[in-house]
Scaffold this active site. Sequence first.
Site, PDB file in Angstrom:
ATOM      1  N   GLY A  12       9.205  50.584  35.004  1.00 26.16           N
ATOM      2  CA  GLY A  12       8.347  51.601  34.384  1.00 26.16           C
ATOM      3  C   GLY A  12       7.591  52.395  35.428  1.00 26.16           C
ATOM      4  O   GLY A  12       6.749  51.852  36.143  1.00 26.16           O
ATOM      5  N   MET A  16       0.605  54.552  36.064  1.00 24.98           N
ATOM      6  CA  MET A  16       0.172  53.285  36.671  1.00 24.98           C
ATOM      7  C   MET A  16       1.324  52.613  37.419  1.00 24.98           C
ATOM      8  O   MET A  16       1.137  52.085  38.516  1.00 24.98           O
ATOM      9  CB  MET A  16      -0.359  52.338  35.580  1.00 24.98           C
ATOM     10  CG  MET A  16      -1.663  52.770  34.970  1.00 24.98           C
ATOM     11  SD  MET A  16      -3.049  52.627  36.120  1.00 24.98           S
ATOM     12  CE  MET A  16      -3.368  50.866  36.080  1.00 24.98           C
ATOM     13  N   GLY A  17       2.530  52.647  36.822  1.00 23.54           N
ATOM     14  CA  GLY A  17       3.699  52.019  37.450  1.00 23.54           C
ATOM     15  C   GLY A  17       4.025  52.662  38.785  1.00 23.54           C
ATOM     16  O   GLY A  17       4.305  51.969  39.785  1.00 23.54           O
ATOM     17  N   ALA A  83       1.339  49.153  26.282  1.00 23.62           N
ATOM     18  CA  ALA A  83       1.179  47.898  25.533  1.00 23.62           C
ATOM     19  C   ALA A  83       1.573  48.121  24.075  1.00 23.62           C
ATOM     20  O   ALA A  83       1.510  49.230  23.570  1.00 23.62           O
ATOM     21  CB  ALA A  83      -0.279  47.448  25.618  1.00 23.62           C
ATOM     22  N   ASN A 109      -2.148  46.577  29.173  1.00 19.36           N
ATOM     23  CA  ASN A 109      -3.298  46.064  28.411  1.00 19.36           C
ATOM     24  C   ASN A 109      -2.816  45.395  27.128  1.00 19.36           C
ATOM     25  O   ASN A 109      -3.166  45.805  26.027  1.00 19.36           O
ATOM     26  CB  ASN A 109      -4.234  47.223  28.042  1.00 19.36           C
ATOM     27  CG  ASN A 109      -5.260  47.500  29.114  1.00 19.36           C
ATOM     28  OD1 ASN A 109      -5.662  46.605  29.855  1.00 19.36           O
ATOM     29  ND2 ASN A 109      -5.692  48.748  29.196  1.00 19.36           N
ATOM     30  N   SER A 135      -6.992  46.460  36.378  1.00 21.63           N
ATOM     31  CA  SER A 135      -7.999  47.500  36.146  1.00 21.63           C
ATOM     32  C   SER A 135      -8.185  48.379  37.373  1.00 21.63           C
ATOM     33  O   SER A 135      -7.996  47.937  38.497  1.00 21.63           O
ATOM     34  CB  SER A 135      -9.346  46.864  35.792  1.00 21.63           C
ATOM     35  OG  SER A 135     -10.326  47.880  35.686  1.00 21.63           O
ATOM     36  N   LYS A 190      -9.214  40.690  30.623  1.00 19.78           N
ATOM     37  CA  LYS A 190      -9.101  42.152  30.792  1.00 19.78           C
ATOM     38  C   LYS A 190      -9.626  42.862  29.541  1.00 19.78           C
ATOM     39  O   LYS A 190     -10.288  43.902  29.617  1.00 19.78           O
ATOM     40  CB  LYS A 190      -7.644  42.562  31.067  1.00 19.78           C
ATOM     41  CG  LYS A 190      -7.427  44.074  31.150  1.00 19.78           C
ATOM     42  CD  LYS A 190      -8.282  44.711  32.235  1.00 19.78           C
ATOM     43  CE  LYS A 190      -8.180  46.178  32.479  1.00 19.78           C
ATOM     44  NZ  LYS A 190      -7.861  47.130  31.525  1.00 19.78           N
ATOM     45  N   HIS A 193     -13.266  42.711  29.763  1.00 19.65           N
ATOM     46  CA  HIS A 193     -13.633  43.713  30.784  1.00 19.65           C
ATOM     47  C   HIS A 193     -13.759  45.081  30.118  1.00 19.65           C
ATOM     48  O   HIS A 193     -14.732  45.815  30.307  1.00 19.65           O
ATOM     49  CB  HIS A 193     -12.565  43.728  31.883  1.00 19.65           C
ATOM     50  CG  HIS A 193     -12.603  44.931  32.785  1.00 19.65           C
ATOM     51  ND1 HIS A 193     -12.183  46.184  32.383  1.00 19.65           N
ATOM     52  CD2 HIS A 193     -13.024  45.090  34.062  1.00 19.65           C
ATOM     53  CE1 HIS A 193     -12.342  47.043  33.369  1.00 19.65           C
ATOM     54  NE2 HIS A 193     -12.852  46.401  34.404  1.00 19.65           N
ATOM     55  N   GLU A 197     -16.869  47.490  29.532  1.00 20.65           N
ATOM     56  CA  GLU A 197     -16.732  48.907  29.963  1.00 20.65           C
ATOM     57  C   GLU A 197     -17.189  49.861  28.844  1.00 20.65           C
ATOM     58  O   GLU A 197     -17.936  50.813  29.093  1.00 20.65           O
ATOM     59  CB  GLU A 197     -15.255  49.135  30.320  1.00 20.65           C
ATOM     60  CG  GLU A 197     -14.817  50.559  30.561  1.00 20.65           C
ATOM     61  CD  GLU A 197     -13.283  50.636  30.714  1.00 20.65           C
ATOM     62  OE1 GLU A 197     -12.736  49.986  31.617  1.00 20.65           O
ATOM     63  OE2 GLU A 197     -12.634  51.338  29.911  1.00 20.65           O
ATOM     64  N   LYS A 264      -8.215  53.263  22.906  1.00 23.42           N
ATOM     65  CA  LYS A 264      -6.863  52.710  22.772  1.00 23.42           C
ATOM     66  C   LYS A 264      -6.885  51.305  22.200  1.00 23.42           C
ATOM     67  O   LYS A 264      -5.864  50.632  22.183  1.00 23.42           O
ATOM     68  CB  LYS A 264      -6.155  52.733  24.121  1.00 23.42           C
ATOM     69  CG  LYS A 264      -5.865  54.134  24.609  1.00 23.42           C
ATOM     70  CD  LYS A 264      -4.798  54.117  25.704  1.00 23.42           C
ATOM     71  CE  LYS A 264      -4.987  55.276  26.640  1.00 23.42           C
ATOM     72  NZ  LYS A 264      -6.183  55.081  27.526  1.00 23.42           N
ATOM     73  N   ARG A 291     -18.129  55.176  18.948  1.00 20.65           N
ATOM     74  CA  ARG A 291     -16.965  56.051  19.190  1.00 20.65           C
ATOM     75  C   ARG A 291     -16.352  56.500  17.867  1.00 20.65           C
ATOM     76  O   ARG A 291     -15.978  57.660  17.699  1.00 20.65           O
ATOM     77  CB  ARG A 291     -15.896  55.309  20.014  1.00 20.65           C
ATOM     78  CG  ARG A 291     -16.276  55.116  21.461  1.00 20.65           C
ATOM     79  CD  ARG A 291     -15.045  54.795  22.300  1.00 20.65           C
ATOM     80  NE  ARG A 291     -15.420  54.348  23.633  1.00 20.65           N
ATOM     81  CZ  ARG A 291     -14.564  54.147  24.623  1.00 20.65           C
ATOM     82  NH1 ARG A 291     -13.266  54.350  24.444  1.00 20.65           N
ATOM     83  NH2 ARG A 291     -14.969  53.743  25.807  1.00 20.65           N
TER      84      ARG A 291
HETATM   85  C1  6PG Z   1      -9.187  49.977  33.422  1.00 23.43           C
HETATM   86  C2  6PG Z   1      -9.482  50.643  32.127  1.00 23.43           C
HETATM   87  C3  6PG Z   1      -8.261  51.099  31.447  1.00 23.43           C
HETATM   88  C4  6PG Z   1      -8.592  52.014  30.266  1.00 23.43           C
HETATM   89  C5  6PG Z   1      -8.778  51.240  28.981  1.00 23.43           C
HETATM   90  C6  6PG Z   1      -9.771  51.816  28.020  1.00 23.43           C
HETATM   91  O1  6PG Z   1      -9.648  48.862  33.549  1.00 23.43           O
HETATM   92  O2  6PG Z   1      -8.526  50.561  34.278  1.00 23.43           O
HETATM   93  O3  6PG Z   1     -10.173  49.750  31.297  1.00 23.43           O
HETATM   94  O4  6PG Z   1      -7.520  49.977  31.135  1.00 23.43           O
HETATM   95  O5  6PG Z   1      -9.672  52.753  30.581  1.00 23.43           O
HETATM   96  O6  6PG Z   1      -7.551  51.197  28.376  1.00 23.43           O
HETATM   97  O7  6PG Z   1      -9.253  52.921  27.413  1.00 23.43           O
HETATM   98  P1  6PG Z   1      -9.820  53.539  26.057  1.00 23.43           P
HETATM   99  O8  6PG Z   1     -11.187  54.031  26.371  1.00 23.43           O
HETATM  100  O9  6PG Z   1      -8.861  54.663  25.824  1.00 23.43           O
HETATM  101  O10 6PG Z   1      -9.772  52.506  25.000  1.00 23.43           O
END
Ligand code: 6PG
Length: 466
Positions: A12, A16-17, A83, A109, A135, A190, A193, A197, A264, A291
């Site tokens: 892929g 990111m890939g 994912a 993810n 991440s 994750k 995490h 975030e 997401k 959100r």
């Molecule tokens: C990371 C991010 C990344 C992305 C998330 C959240 O650690 O690099 O967390 O994985 O920002 O998928 O995305 P959403 O805000 O679209 O849910």
Amino acid sequence: MSKEKSEFGVFGLGVMGSSISINIAEKGYRLSVFNRADAGEEEVVNQFLSDNSHLDNIQGFTDLKSFIESIDRPRKILIMIKAGPTVDLVLNILIPLLSEGDIIIDGGNSHYMNTKRRFELAESKGINFIGAGISGGEEGARKGPSIMPGGKRESYNLVSDVLESIAALDDFGKTCCTYVGPEGSGHFIKMVHNGIEYVEMQLLAELYALMSKSMSNEEIAVVFENWNKGPLSSYLLEITVQILRKTEGDKYLLDLILDKAGNKGTGSWSSKAAFDLGIPNTMMSAAVFARYISSFKDTRIKMSDLIEPEQSMTKDINLKSVENSYKFARLINHQQGFRLMQLASQTYEWNLNFSDIARIWSNGCIIKSHLMNQLHNEFKEAQDLFDMTLVKGDLINAESDLCETIKLGLKYRVSTHCFSASYNYWVDMTTKNLSANLIQAQRDFFGAHTFQRVDAPESEFFHSKW
Ligand code: 6PG
């Protein structure tokens, strides 16, 4: 002459890939990359190879069998795809082509329950499966992400050299990648995490909304910039300063961005996990709902007609008090996030090491911060943020400032979903007697659900003829 076999494969070549592939190749590993050549993606592999022609240790493939044959056994293949169900589709075609002992790493993810299921499926076919949270976004993947691999330790040991070499480094030069624990644990942390975030982002958004009542974008940027020089520093605060300052022509780009937040799903997964485990995770839920509320733009526009025009703030905002509130709310966010992981660790017997988790989150990832470095040290002794002397002091000292910030929101009609959630949680967690006795009485009244008594052992349950 056939090429020497690759040491590693990446399936892929999305954003990111591709980034992670370059990172791996730059570390000197012989790498095979694969991307399908379906409609619209015919040139992906060729383009990637030509963009990175200076790296002569990469072989590119659009044929899956050739890709797999190009990798040395036991094969180590990192899949970097969206994912969801696509991961199952890919595993269905990939696994039959692999040999016993090969290793698949899912770097997306994925939901931790899916990872557990996929881990068991792969295992039943003799394939090792690692679910690795990664991440840091595109830049992290390219220059050094934080990597959270879960699976069998023996499988991890076979890929640790590659994963650890591409990860970011912490303040002491150690890699921000470590074995997390069994099956879905890497993807679970994750997910948490990402939940943390969401809250960190929402807190900054709430501050921006409050401060905008009496301050310009530039003035807010200056305040955030100053905070970022001290113990509140974090990647998200840093990028928020840049965002506040970005202009397009004579306008701030931020003022031109529609106020509907996307997602997401990982934030809501964290909240659901907390519901399933029966643990209060109020800030993440509040951030997710904030959100969702933002997405109801049409309703918001319609309903706003019912309300008197908003007042602008006359009195200058007390920045010290706001700063202390922010510190408070961030601590509660991290307390709830780590507590969630703790309960999952106990429930699923993952034996997670929270000092290590804080350490691998101290760089490379989106929630890296000064606080995370402190937590790395504190978790060597304590099991919960509430047990950390440093944290306790900050929370107790900042409670009145937090009240002031929330009051400001009430006065000027600025919602404070996450600040308020942190306050309510803190108040309840520091209150001996809550009103849950009434809830118990109501439950027993209409449903004979029984209750415990303050004047009897907790093991005894009573029912009253109301
Ligand atoms: C990371 C991010 C990344 C992305 C998330 C959240 O650690 O690099 O967390 O994985 O920002 O998928 O995305 P959403 O805000 O679209 O849910």
